[in-house]
Structure formats: structure tokens, C-alpha cells
Design a protein around this motif. Structure first.
Motif: not given
Lengths: 466, 121
Positions: A329-338, A340-341, A343-352, A379-382
Motif C-alpha cells: 500500500d505504501r509503495v503503490m501510494e508513493a508511485f500514484r502521482p507519477l 497518473a501522469s 496514464g497508468v492505473r495502479l491496483l493492489s490486492y492483499h488479504p484483509a 507502460l511509458r508510451d501507451h
């Protein structure tokens, strides 16, 4: 070819033969190097020597100052050190032949190399290569210390008719017309000697050069004594550590023998007895089977601890329980702005519920960051998606990072974790290699697959914390 | 039938069970204890023909007990039995009549016991 050699070529350019001949005839004390230039040279060299930790680098630095065009400008220089009753060739700097001198100096002129500038950041490999390059000459220069060497007090210029056999020997070996001899004495006996000459340019050597050479040689002696002492200290420290490790290993061996071999011997011994003569009562049979089973479990547990301990000790790290989902969660959150800029969606899954792995938080974060960076590059180009998923797969915790970007280049598919292959996907080519190194240091492993069409997946297998 | 009385000293009950089973079948009278104090008391009482002694007895060293036993009665045979072969380098272990590295095969231990009893008192 190394470019740390003397820049006599620079001196060649500035030398005015007629004037020099005149000065030589009148004696060596008439012309000196300009005091400011000498002081600048001495300051630069002393600053370098203050931080040098290797004797070889200290010798190289001072001999480069002897040979650099912006230094003393000699064509080549050698250091001999007293070893018992012999002055033994130890280090040399400069070209070995006239042809080599022309080639090297020409190359240095073309590249605008100023050897003194290299002193600030010596390249250990070049220093060692320079020392090796002169091995034959240094061996030939070695000579027994003879009577008369102990009388040397100051630097001097040796010529063919010199009364001391050492000097005549060095002149012969180096085929020199004249040779700067800078003695380094200790308690009336030679400690070492620096030799330098202008065997290519034949530029005469002046009194001022001798004084500067003397000062440099004394700097060198102080630096050598300090660095040799440091090396001996380091060697002692290394030996002490080896001895401590050996003691620790003996303790470990004793503990292992007790904790691992004992239960195995016990379980095996009971099994043999049961086979040889099964006990009359079921109660005895069950008790002995229970003892054997318990001994095997104990050995198994101890072996597991040993494997985990060795894996973590290999890199001096200590494994700890790490909640993998929280890291994701922490790492994916850190990369989210980059992401998004781009056009890449970040999705994470883990047990509750928390999924705990044996890991080191910074190492695991670095692994995950490298995998996400690798996916973002793909995913840089598309644009596209990056999925990070945590699941349990006893005895492992799986952490998958998958993307639907471009596939891995063919060069990387055999072993994507080998370092140094540079592709657009993978950036420097070291990111994935670093993932494997970090993973293995944690007793984990990493795999790559493209089983799912259109997706590239990297899976970290972390040991489950128990 | 072998009437010799053996005392086994080991901090692991499993080994004591194994020794009881294996040596009783061979006709020995087997006594066991898992503490240094128990061993000390039993040896002091007398009528033990041989002691089989583990070196690592919890936090205590069996080598110290070996020295005590030999100081009391140098003729009482003591067989050291341990998982760690390198204790043989410790000169304290040289007081023992035999040194056996623990194994699932008790053949070597049985042979050492027989040899020591034959050469003993």
C-alpha cells in the motif's frame, strides 16, 4: 594504456635548449622552479597524501608529482625501499621506452590530460597496473645496500662516474646520463630512495628541482609509514576478526551438534531398537515413537532456524516480521502521482488480515519500488495497468507485480535479473538484478513469467514469518 | 547374562529411554539420571561398574563431573558420549576411558562399554 604517466611532453614544449646548456655549464644551482609553482605543487600533493590509505596510491601520487609536466616534469620516477640488506624496486611511474613516451605523451596532449588533476581521485586499478607495468625494471633496479649509501644526506644528481656502486647500477639499468637520487634515511641507514631522470628529453635537472624532489620524497616517506601502519593495523584487525569468527563457528558447531545431531541420533537409535526388538507393550512402543517424532521435529525446527539465520547473516541483515500488504500500500501510494501522469492505473490486492513475511523493510521496499519502476517503464508510451498482489502460498508469501506493457526484450528473457543489460524496460539494467540480490539476502527468491497473454509478471517469494 | 551395573548421565530423557531399552536387553543393570547432582549422589553410593556421561548437561559441563568421578575413584570406567567430536581436543576429556560420538547406531558405544568393563576392576 594508462595515462597516469609523466607528462614530460609538456616539458618538451617549454624547454629552451640554448639557455639550459648555458645553465648546466655554470652549475645546477642557478635556476630554480618558481617558488609559487613549487609551493602549489607541494600543497596539492600534501592534501592528497593526507587522505590516502594505500601505500601504493601514496607512492603513485608522489611519483606522478615527480613526472607530471605541471609537477617536477621528470620523464620517469621510481621508488626503492630498503628490505633487509637490499634496496628493492617497489613502484615506478612513467614510460618504459622512448617510443612509449612519444605515444603516451601525444595521447595525453590530444586528450588534454593533466596528471596532477588525477591525484584527487586515484583509480586503484590504474595504480596497480602502473606498478605491474614496471615490474621488470623495478626488479633490475634492486641492489644490495653498500657502504657509502649511509653517508647520503641530501638529494643529488648521479652521473656515470659516480663513486657509489648503487648509483652506477641504477644509471646502467635505466641507461640514464644523469639521475636524480633522493635518499630517505632512517638512523643512518637507507630507508628508501627515489630515482628520477629525463631519459627521453634529456632536459637538465636543476637545484630547485632537487629541493622540491627532496620535500616530495619526505612527504612520501611520511605517507608510506602512515599507510603501511594503517595496513598492518587493518591486517591485524582482519586476523582478529577471523579468529573471533573461528571461535564463533566452533561455538556454533558445538551448538549444532547438540541441537541437530542429538535428536537425529536419538530418533535413529530408537528406530533401530524398535526394529531389532519391538517392545512387548503398546504403551512403550507409543512412548518411544513419540520420543523419536519429537526429536525429528526438534531437528527440523532447528534446521529451519539455521537456514533463516544463515540467509540473513550472509548480508549482515536481521530478518523481522513484516506486514507485506502494508508495504505494498505504501509503495503503490508513493508511485500514484507519477503513474497518473503517465496514464497508468495502479491496483493492489492483499488479504484483509495481516500477511507476515520474514524480511527487512527497506530491502523489501526497494525490491517493490524497482519492480514498479520497471513496470512503469514498460507502460511509458501507451499507459496501462500495474497490479500488485499479495497471497499466501505456504511456506511462502507471494508478492506479484504485473503490468500489461511491452514485453521483456528477448535479451532479458533468459535471465531478466542479470545485471548490466540496458534496455528501455529495466532502465539501467541494474534494477532487476538488485531485486534478486536483495531478495536472496532476505532468504527470498524472485521469478518472472509471461504466462498470462499480454502481461509481464514478477513474483517475489518471501519466507512466511513463523 | 551380564550383571554389570551401568549409570547413564544425559540431560535428554529420550537418550536415557534409548539406553535403558538397548542396554537392559543386553543384560546390563541400567540406571539413569539427567542431572549432575543425581550422578554425583549415585556414584558416591558405590556399586556402579561404569558411567556413560554426556558432556553437555544443560548449562553444566560433564567434563567437570568426569574430573570429580576420577578424583574419587580413578578405577571407575567412564565413557564420554557426546554429539560433538571436537571435545576430544580438550585435555579434560583425556581422563575418560573412552570417547564416543553419539550416533543412531549404538554399536560403538556398546563395544566401548564392553571393552572398558573388561579392562576395568
Amino acid at each position: 594504456m594508462s595515462v597516469s604517466r609523466g607528462a614530460g611532453g609538456v616539458q618538451e614544449r617549454t624547454h629552451r635548449p640554448a639557455r639550459s646548456r648555458h645553465l648546466r655549464e655554470r652549475g645546477p644551482a642557478l635556476r630554480s622552479m618558481r617558488p609559487r609553482r613549487v609551493l602549489d605543487l607541494l600543497r596539492r600533493v600534501s592534501e592528497v597524501l593526507e587522505t590516502v590509505v594505500d601505500p601504493e596510491v601514496a607512492a603513485w601520487s608522489v611519483l606522478v608529482a615527480f613526472t607530471a609536466g605541471e609537477g617536477l616534469g621528470c620523464n620517469r620516477a621510481f621508488l626503492l625501499l630498503a628490505d633487509g640488506e637490499e634496496l628493492r624496486g617497489w613502484f615506478g611511474v612513467g614510460p618504459r621506452t622512448r617510443e612509449e613516451a612519444r605515444e603516451v605523451w601525444s595521447e595525453m596532449r590530444q586528450r588534454g590530460v593533466l596528471p596532477l588533476e588525477r591525484l584527487a581521485a586515484p583509480d586503484q586499478g590504474s595504480v596497480e597496473a602502473e606498478q605491474r607495468r614496471h615490474t621488470a625494471t623495478l626488479a633490475s633496479l634492486s641492489h644490495p645496500i653498500v657502504k657509502g649509501c649511509g653517508a647520503w644526506r641530501r638529494a643529488f644528481i648521479g652521473r656515470g662516474n659516480h663513486p657509489n656502486p648503487c648509483v652506477r647500477h641504477w644509471l646502467t639499468v635505466l641507461e640514464s646520463r644523469e639521475l636524480v637520487v633522493v635518499p630517505l634515511m632512517a638512523s643512518g641507514r637507507p630507508w628508501g630512495v627515489v630515482l628520477a631522470d629525463n631519459f627521453v628529453t634529456h632536459v637538465p635537472i636543476y637545484h630547485g628541482t632537487l629541493e622540491a624532489a627532496e620535500t616530495l620524497a619526505h612527504y612520501l616517506r611520511a605517507a608510506l609509514e602512515r599507510t603501511q601502519l594503517l595496513r598492518r593495523f587493518q591486517e591485524e584487525r582482519r586476523r582478529r576478526l577471523v579468529a573471533e569468527h573461528a571461535t564463533a563457528l566452533l561455538d556454533t558447531a558445538r551448538t549444532l551438534a547438540h541441537d541437530l545431531k542429538n535428536p537425529l541420533a536419538l530418533a535413529g537409535g530408537l528406530a533401530r531398537e524398535l526394529m531389532a526388538a519391538p517392545p512387548a507393550s503398546n504403551e512403550t512402543l507409543l512412548r518411544q515413537l513419540s520420543i523419536a517424532a519429537s526429536a525429528i521435529s526438534r531437528a527440523e525446527q532447528r534446521l529451519g532456524e539455521l537456514v533463516d539465520g544463515l540467509a540473513s547473516r550472509a548480508d549482515g541483515i536481521t530478518l523481522e516480521p513484516v506486514e507485506v500488504g502494508a508495504i505494498v500500500d505504501r509503495v503503490m501510494e508513493a508511485f500514484r502521482p507519477l503513474a497518473a501522469s503517465r496514464g497508468v492505473r495502479l491496483l493492489s490486492y492483499h488479504p484483509a488480515r495481516p500477511v507476515m513475511a520474514s524480511a527487512v523493510v527497506p530491502s523489501l521496499e526497494r525490491c517493490l519500488e524497482n519492480l514498479v519502476v520497471n513496470a512503469l517503464e514498460a507502460l511509458r508510451d501507451h499507459g496501462g495497468e500495474i497490479h500488485a498482489a499479495v497471497s499466501e502460498d505456504s511456506p511462502w508469501v507471494r508478492l506479484e507485480v504485473a503490468d500489461n506493457g511491452q514485453p521483456l526484450p528477448a535479451a532479458l528473457r533468459g535471465d531478466p535479473f542479470v545485471g548490466g543489460i540496458t534496455t528501455r524496460r529495466g532502465g539501467s539494467g541494474l534494477g532487476l538484478a538488485s531485486v534478486r540480490t536483495l531478495a536472496e539476502a532476505m532468504g527470498a527468491k524472485v521469478e518472472y513469467d509471461e504466462r498470462e497473454p499480454g502481461w509481464v509478471r514478477f513474483t517475489l517469494f518471501l519466507r512466511r514469518w513463523s | 547374562m551380564n550383571a554389570s551395573r551401568l549409570l547413564f548421565v544425559d540431560d535428554e530423557e529420550g537418550f536415557l529411554e534409548l539406553y535403558r531399552t538397548a542396554f537392559a536387553r543386553d543384560g546390563y543393570t541400567v540406571e539413569t539420571t539427567d542431572t549432575v547432582e543425581g550422578a554425583r549422589e549415585r556414584v558416591a553410593k558405590g556399586d556402579i561398574d561404569l558411567v556413560v556421561l554426556d558432556i553437555r548437561l544443560g548449562e553444566t559441563s560433564g567434563l567437570a563431573l568426569l574430573r570429580e568421578i576420577k578424583a574419587r575413584d580413578a578405577r571407575l570406567p567412564v565413557v564420554l558420549s557426546t554429539a560433538y567430536a571436537r571435545y576430544q581436543d580438550d585435555f579434560s576429556s583425556w581422563l575418560a576411558d573412552a570417547y564416543i560420538v553419539k550416533s543412531s547406531d549404538l554399536g560403538e558405544l556398546k563395544q566401548a562399554v564392553r571393552r572398558c568393563l573388561g579392562a576395568g576392576r
